[in-house]
Design a protein around this motif. Structure first.
Motif, PDB file in Angstrom:
ATOM      1  N   ARG A  66     -41.009  -5.022  -7.587  1.00  0.00           N
ATOM      2  CA  ARG A  66     -40.678  -5.043  -6.162  1.00  0.00           C
ATOM      3  C   ARG A  66     -40.948  -6.398  -5.512  1.00  0.00           C
ATOM      4  NH1 ARG A  66     -45.576  -2.836  -6.891  1.00  0.00           N
ATOM      5  NH2 ARG A  66     -47.257  -3.149  -5.375  1.00  0.00           N
ATOM      6  N   HIS A  67     -41.873  -7.190  -6.089  1.00  0.00           N
ATOM      7  CA  HIS A  67     -42.197  -8.488  -5.492  1.00  0.00           C
ATOM      8  C   HIS A  67     -41.464  -9.645  -6.168  1.00  0.00           C
ATOM      9  CE1 HIS A  67     -45.133  -6.689  -2.926  1.00  0.00           C
ATOM     10  NE2 HIS A  67     -45.933  -6.328  -3.909  1.00  0.00           N
ATOM     11  N   CYS A 125     -40.006  -5.774 -16.294  1.00  0.00           N
ATOM     12  CA  CYS A 125     -40.873  -5.454 -15.149  1.00  0.00           C
ATOM     13  C   CYS A 125     -42.348  -5.661 -15.481  1.00  0.00           C
ATOM     14  CB  CYS A 125     -40.636  -4.011 -14.699  1.00  0.00           C
ATOM     15  SG  CYS A 125     -41.024  -2.780 -15.958  1.00  0.00           S
ATOM     16  N   PHE A 126     -42.620  -6.391 -16.585  1.00  0.00           N
ATOM     17  CA  PHE A 126     -43.992  -6.504 -17.061  1.00  0.00           C
ATOM     18  C   PHE A 126     -44.673  -7.814 -16.686  1.00  0.00           C
ATOM     19  CE2 PHE A 126     -41.735  -3.730 -20.132  1.00  0.00           C
ATOM     20  CZ  PHE A 126     -42.404  -2.550 -19.845  1.00  0.00           C
ATOM     21  N   GLY A 127     -43.984  -8.632 -15.937  1.00  0.00           N
ATOM     22  CA  GLY A 127     -44.587  -9.883 -15.510  1.00  0.00           C
ATOM     23  C   GLY A 127     -44.306 -11.028 -16.468  1.00  0.00           C
ATOM     24  N   SER A 128     -44.959 -12.161 -16.177  1.00  0.00           N
ATOM     25  CA  SER A 128     -44.708 -13.395 -16.922  1.00  0.00           C
ATOM     26  C   SER A 128     -45.597 -13.559 -18.143  1.00  0.00           C
ATOM     27  CB  SER A 128     -44.902 -14.604 -15.992  1.00  0.00           C
ATOM     28  OG  SER A 128     -44.132 -14.474 -14.815  1.00  0.00           O
ATOM     29  N   GLY A 129     -46.557 -12.651 -18.337  1.00  0.00           N
ATOM     30  CA  GLY A 129     -47.472 -12.791 -19.456  1.00  0.00           C
ATOM     31  C   GLY A 129     -48.570 -13.802 -19.136  1.00  0.00           C
ATOM     32  N   ILE A 141     -47.908 -11.384 -12.531  1.00  0.00           N
ATOM     33  CA  ILE A 141     -48.733 -10.531 -13.388  1.00  0.00           C
ATOM     34  C   ILE A 141     -48.421  -9.098 -12.977  1.00  0.00           C
ATOM     35  CG2 ILE A 141     -51.059  -9.924 -14.127  1.00  0.00           C
ATOM     36  CD1 ILE A 141     -51.958 -12.717 -13.418  1.00  0.00           C
ATOM     37  N   LEU A 142     -47.646  -8.413 -13.812  1.00  0.00           N
ATOM     38  CA  LEU A 142     -47.047  -7.133 -13.441  1.00  0.00           C
ATOM     39  C   LEU A 142     -46.283  -7.317 -12.132  1.00  0.00           C
ATOM     40  CD1 LEU A 142     -49.694  -4.433 -14.427  1.00  0.00           C
ATOM     41  CD2 LEU A 142     -47.629  -5.097 -15.649  1.00  0.00           C
ATOM     42  N   SER A 143     -46.718  -6.656 -11.057  1.00  0.00           N
ATOM     43  CA  SER A 143     -45.981  -6.754  -9.795  1.00  0.00           C
ATOM     44  C   SER A 143     -46.512  -7.832  -8.862  1.00  0.00           C
ATOM     45  CB  SER A 143     -46.031  -5.401  -9.070  1.00  0.00           C
ATOM     46  OG  SER A 143     -47.362  -5.093  -8.699  1.00  0.00           O
ATOM     47  N   SER A 144     -47.649  -8.430  -9.200  1.00  0.00           N
ATOM     48  CA  SER A 144     -48.293  -9.358  -8.271  1.00  0.00           C
ATOM     49  C   SER A 144     -47.824 -10.801  -8.476  1.00  0.00           C
ATOM     50  CB  SER A 144     -49.814  -9.305  -8.430  1.00  0.00           C
ATOM     51  OG  SER A 144     -50.312  -8.031  -8.090  1.00  0.00           O
ATOM     52  N   LEU A 190     -55.418  -7.304 -12.650  1.00  0.00           N
ATOM     53  CA  LEU A 190     -54.888  -8.517 -12.025  1.00  0.00           C
ATOM     54  C   LEU A 190     -53.534  -8.280 -11.367  1.00  0.00           C
ATOM     55  CD1 LEU A 190     -55.741 -11.161 -14.787  1.00  0.00           C
ATOM     56  CD2 LEU A 190     -56.906 -10.841 -12.603  1.00  0.00           C
ATOM     57  N   GLY A 191     -52.754  -7.386 -11.961  1.00  0.00           N
ATOM     58  CA  GLY A 191     -51.400  -7.182 -11.473  1.00  0.00           C
ATOM     59  C   GLY A 191     -51.212  -6.020 -10.527  1.00  0.00           C
ATOM     60  N   MET A 192     -52.236  -5.188 -10.387  1.00  0.00           N
ATOM     61  CA  MET A 192     -52.141  -4.023  -9.505  1.00  0.00           C
ATOM     62  C   MET A 192     -53.307  -4.047  -8.526  1.00  0.00           C
ATOM     63  SD  MET A 192     -49.413  -2.336 -10.540  1.00  0.00           S
ATOM     64  CE  MET A 192     -49.591  -0.623 -10.050  1.00  0.00           C
TER      65      MET A 192
END
Length: 259
Positions: free
Chosen positions: A23-24, A41-45, A73-76, A224-226
């Motif tokens: 969403r972000h 949707c898993f982020g940049s790693g 990082i995930l959605s963040s 970190l991501g949630m």
């Protein structure tokens, strides 16, 4: 028919989860940052933190994307800064403009400058500032000398047994001795007293943040991501509770004795 319905429900749930986690995505790009593209949707790693040398990773990313870049990082959305001047601007000159932090313990008594925000953070920062004046820091040198004496005495004994010494536990003991003398007025002497309860509680606290395996990697990425998960789950390490209790006991004892 039932199988089709179940598969449909699973597909809908997966779609909702993917949309929620992404969403972000796009916010960093809209701000003009060079961004490490997220994987689905898993982020940049990185996803396997337990197998990643973060120093090398950050260095290579800064060389590739510049001294200021973004990643998910995930959605963040996260902004990574490798420019000393900007870091100085954020942490010193404009520190009061950055009071928000990633983690927050539910119980306020365990919160520090690292896990508080808003007015609470500003009050803590205002109370802590007088402790770190140049005069106060100079007065700590004599106390830190005591911790250095403990370390030197220990090393002199150990080199006679083995000239190769693992410095990690040595520096851990030195750090706790310094904190004990400067913050608590207590000579913990962790070199001679490895079973000191304050030393053990400190090690347990930091051990929680070490990523040792795949499960730890997943937990760290989630935390970190949630942002906000700690509001629904009790993430307070037992070592933090023990340290707070020991510090409170020492404070109460010193108040009673007038020292």
């Amino acid at each position: 028919m039932l199988v089709t319905i179940v598969l449909g429900i699973i597909l809908v749930l997966l779609t909702i989860t993917a949309l929620f986690l992404s969403r972000h995505y796009g916010k960093l790009e809209n701000c003009g940052f060079p961004v490490i593209r997220p994987f689905l949707c898993f982020g940049s790693g990185p996803f396997q933190l337990h197998k990643t040398n973060l120093v090398q990773l950050d260095t290579s990313r800064a060389a590739k994307y510049g001294k200021v870049f973004g990643a998910y990082i995930l959605s963040s959305p996260w902004v990574f800064i490798a420019d000393p001047d900007i870091i100085k601007q954020i942490t010193i000159k404009g520190f009061d403009s950055f009071p928000a932090h990633q983690f927050q313990f539910q119980d306020k008594k365990y919160r520090t400058l690292f896990d508080s925000e808003g007015p609470e953070w500003k009050d803590l920062r205002k109370g802590m500032s007088p402790v770190f004046t140049s005069g106060k820091l100079k007065s700590m040198i004599k106390l830190i000398d005591g911790a250095l004496d403990n370390m030197i005495n220990y090393l002199q004994k150990e080199v006679k047994k083995n000239p190769v010494i693992d410095m990690r536990p040595v520096l851990q003991s030195f750090t706790m001795d310094s904190i004990g003398l400067c913050a608590m007025g207590v000579n913990l002497n962790c070199f001679e007293n490895r079973n000191n309860p304050i030393f053990k509680a400190s090690k347990d606290t930091f051990e929680m943040f070490r990523v040792k395996g795949l499960l730890d990697s997943i937990q760290m990425n989630l935390s970190l991501g949630m942002a906000g998960l700690e509001k629904y789950f009790d993430f307070i390490p037992s070592g933090v509770v023990q340290l707070w209790n020991y510090s409170r006991e020492i404070q109460t004892s010193r108040e009673k004795s007038g020292t």
